[in-house]
Write an enzyme that holds these catalytic residues in place. Structure first.
Site, PDB file in Angstrom:
ATOM      1  N   HIS A  86       0.830  -1.200   0.000  1.00 33.51           N
ATOM      2  CA  HIS A  86       0.000   0.000   0.000  1.00 33.51           C
ATOM      3  C   HIS A  86       0.865   1.251   0.000  1.00 33.51           C
ATOM      4  CE1 HIS A  86      -0.349   1.139   4.564  1.00 33.51           C
ATOM      5  NE2 HIS A  86       0.869   0.804   4.256  1.00 33.51           N
ATOM      6  N   CYS A 140       5.450   5.881   4.991  1.00 32.31           N
ATOM      7  CA  CYS A 140       4.300   5.161   4.426  1.00 32.31           C
ATOM      8  C   CYS A 140       3.759   5.836   3.172  1.00 32.31           C
ATOM      9  CB  CYS A 140       3.195   5.015   5.470  1.00 32.31           C
ATOM     10  SG  CYS A 140       3.380   3.505   6.438  1.00 32.31           S
ATOM     11  N   HIS A 184       5.090   0.035  -0.443  1.00 34.69           N
ATOM     12  CA  HIS A 184       5.778  -0.850   0.509  1.00 34.69           C
ATOM     13  C   HIS A 184       4.741  -1.833   1.011  1.00 34.69           C
ATOM     14  CE1 HIS A 184       3.837   2.059   3.139  1.00 34.69           C
ATOM     15  NE2 HIS A 184       3.818   1.096   4.048  1.00 34.69           N
ATOM     16  N   HIS A 217       3.218  -4.920   3.992  1.00 35.09           N
ATOM     17  CA  HIS A 217       3.130  -5.393   5.373  1.00 35.09           C
ATOM     18  C   HIS A 217       2.652  -6.840   5.391  1.00 35.09           C
ATOM     19  CE1 HIS A 217       3.596  -1.389   7.116  1.00 35.09           C
ATOM     20  NE2 HIS A 217       2.761  -0.942   6.193  1.00 35.09           N
ATOM     21  N   ASP A 276      -4.616 -10.690  -0.317  1.00 35.22           N
ATOM     22  CA  ASP A 276      -3.310 -11.330  -0.203  1.00 35.22           C
ATOM     23  C   ASP A 276      -2.469 -11.160  -1.473  1.00 35.22           C
ATOM     24  OD1 ASP A 276      -1.365 -12.758   1.211  1.00 35.22           O
ATOM     25  OD2 ASP A 276      -1.986 -14.661   0.304  1.00 35.22           O
ATOM     26  N   HIS A 277      -1.275 -10.620  -1.288  1.00 33.28           N
ATOM     27  CA  HIS A 277      -0.340 -10.336  -2.386  1.00 33.28           C
ATOM     28  C   HIS A 277      -0.901  -9.338  -3.394  1.00 33.28           C
ATOM     29  CE1 HIS A 277       1.634 -13.711  -0.525  1.00 33.28           C
ATOM     30  NE2 HIS A 277       2.725 -13.419  -1.202  1.00 33.28           N
ATOM     31  N   GLU A 298      -0.790  -4.406  11.803  1.00 29.66           N
ATOM     32  CA  GLU A 298      -0.025  -4.000  10.617  1.00 29.66           C
ATOM     33  C   GLU A 298       1.468  -4.247  10.810  1.00 29.66           C
ATOM     34  OE1 GLU A 298      -0.356  -0.180   7.778  1.00 29.66           O
ATOM     35  OE2 GLU A 298       0.781   0.165   9.601  1.00 29.66           O
TER      36      GLU A 298
HETATM   37 NI    NI Z   1       2.464   1.026   5.595  1.00 30.33          NI
END
Ligand code: NI
Length: 142
Positions: free
Chosen positions: A13, A32, A38, A40, A78-79, A125
């Protein structure tokens, strides 16, 4: 009685507002807001509330709960890139808070159909940051 199921997903995200320039985004969202994204490794805890069924000894079959979460949430996230690929996050800033709200909205109906009530979506997160959402009703009281 409350029972909880844990599921995990990994997603990318970026926190940013398109109506702010890079400098303002960096100031508010820090690392962020990296334009190159990037990721998580999220951990999701879904807690439901109900009474114990005398025939099964269950509040809800955890296999059914896992199935709902996987179908409605994990497969979509997911992914994936949360900003670009996740239908229920469209037009929403991809914060952990908003993601928890989106997840709640995805699973509340199917969980209610099982005769129990969604109590809490806890979304972790990072090792140090997590949110807990108890639904729009409780939010309205704050
Ligand atoms: Ni983040």
């Amino acid at each position: 009685m409350r029972i909880t199921r844990r599921e995990r997903f990994s997603a990318a995200h970026r926190l940013f507002r398109s109506d702010w320039d890079d400098e303002k985004n960096l100031e508010v969202f820090g690392k962020c807001s990296n334009p190159r994204w990037h990721g998580h490794n999220y951990v999701l805890y879904v807690t439901v509330e109900g009474s114990v069924n005398v025939d099964t000894g269950f509040v809800m079959n955890l296999k059914s709960l896992s199935h709902i979460i996987k179908e409605r949430v994990i497969e979509k996230l997911d992914h994936k890139n949360i900003n670009l690929e996740v239908d229920f996050m469209k037009d929403r800033l991809a914060s952990t808070e908003n993601l928890a709200i989106g997840i709640w909205e995805e699973i509340e109906g199917p969980i209610a159909e099982q005769g129990v009530r969604l109590h809490c979506v806890r979304l972790i997160e990072t090792e140090n940051n997590f949110v807990e959402y108890f639904g729009p009703q409780r939010d309205a009281d704050l």
